[in-house]
Design a protein around this motif. Structure first.
Motif: not given
Length: 145
Positions: A27-37, A45-51
Motif C-alpha cells: 500500500q505504501s512505498d515507505l521503508w523503515c527498520a524492522p521491529g514493532g510494538g 531487547p527480547e521484544n526486538l528479537q521476536r519482532e
C-alpha cells in the motif's frame, strides 16, 4: 490515549542497512527498520528479537540504543515512541520466501548509503544514524504512510 512503545533494529551488514516495507499489499512505498510494538512484561531487547524474527526470519544480537523517534497521528491520537538498537545478525539470511506471520511486512532488503537516498524512509535520521554511527533523536512528527 497512552503512548505505544516500539523497538527497531539498525542492522548494517557489509555497509548496507536492512529495511522493511510494513504495509500489507504494498500500500505504501515507505521503508523503515524492522521491529514493532513492545509487549508488557518482556524486555525491549527480547521484544526486538521476536519482532525481527517474525518480519525477516533473522536471529539477532541486540546492542546499544542509537536512536529515539516519536510520531503521532493527530486525528486518531495515536502516539508512538520507537527505540532503535544497533543489532547484528547471528543466524539466517534474507530470502523472498520468508512469510511474516502477521502478513504485515511484505518486502525486505539491504540498501547502501547511496541507495537509501532514492527511497522514502522514516525516520528521517535513520540513514545518518546507520551509516555515520551517531546517536539520534527525532522529535515528534506527524505519521505518514
Amino acid at each position: 490515549m497512552s503512548i505505544r512503545i516500539a523497538t527497531r533494529a539498525v542492522i548494517v551488514q557489509d555497509q548496507r542497512l536492512l529495511l522493511v516495507n510494513a504495509f500489507p499489499g504494498e500500500q505504501s512505498d515507505l521503508w523503515c527498520a524492522p521491529g514493532g510494538g513492545a509487549e508488557a512484561g518482556t524486555s525491549l531487547p527480547e521484544n526486538l528479537q521476536r519482532e525481527v524474527y517474525e518480519e525477516t526470519g533473522l536471529r539477532i544480537r541486540v546492542g546499544p540504543p542509537c536512536l529515539v523517534n516519536e510520531f503521532h497521528e493527530p486525528k486518531s491520537g495515536f502516539h508512538q515512541v520507537e527505540i532503535f538498537f544497533r543489532c547484528t545478525i547471528v543466524e539466517g539470511e534474507i530470502c523472498d520466501s520468508w512469510q511474516d506471520p502477521e502478513a504485515v511486512v511484505n518486502r525486505r532488503r539491504f540498501v547502501s548509503a547511496q541507495e537509501i537516498t532514492g527511497l522514502r524512509v522514516k525516520p528521517d535520521s535513520l540513514a545518518h544514524v546507520a551509516f555515520a554511527r551517531g546517536m539520534g533523536y527525532d522529535p515528534l512528527e506527524t505519521l505518514v504512510r
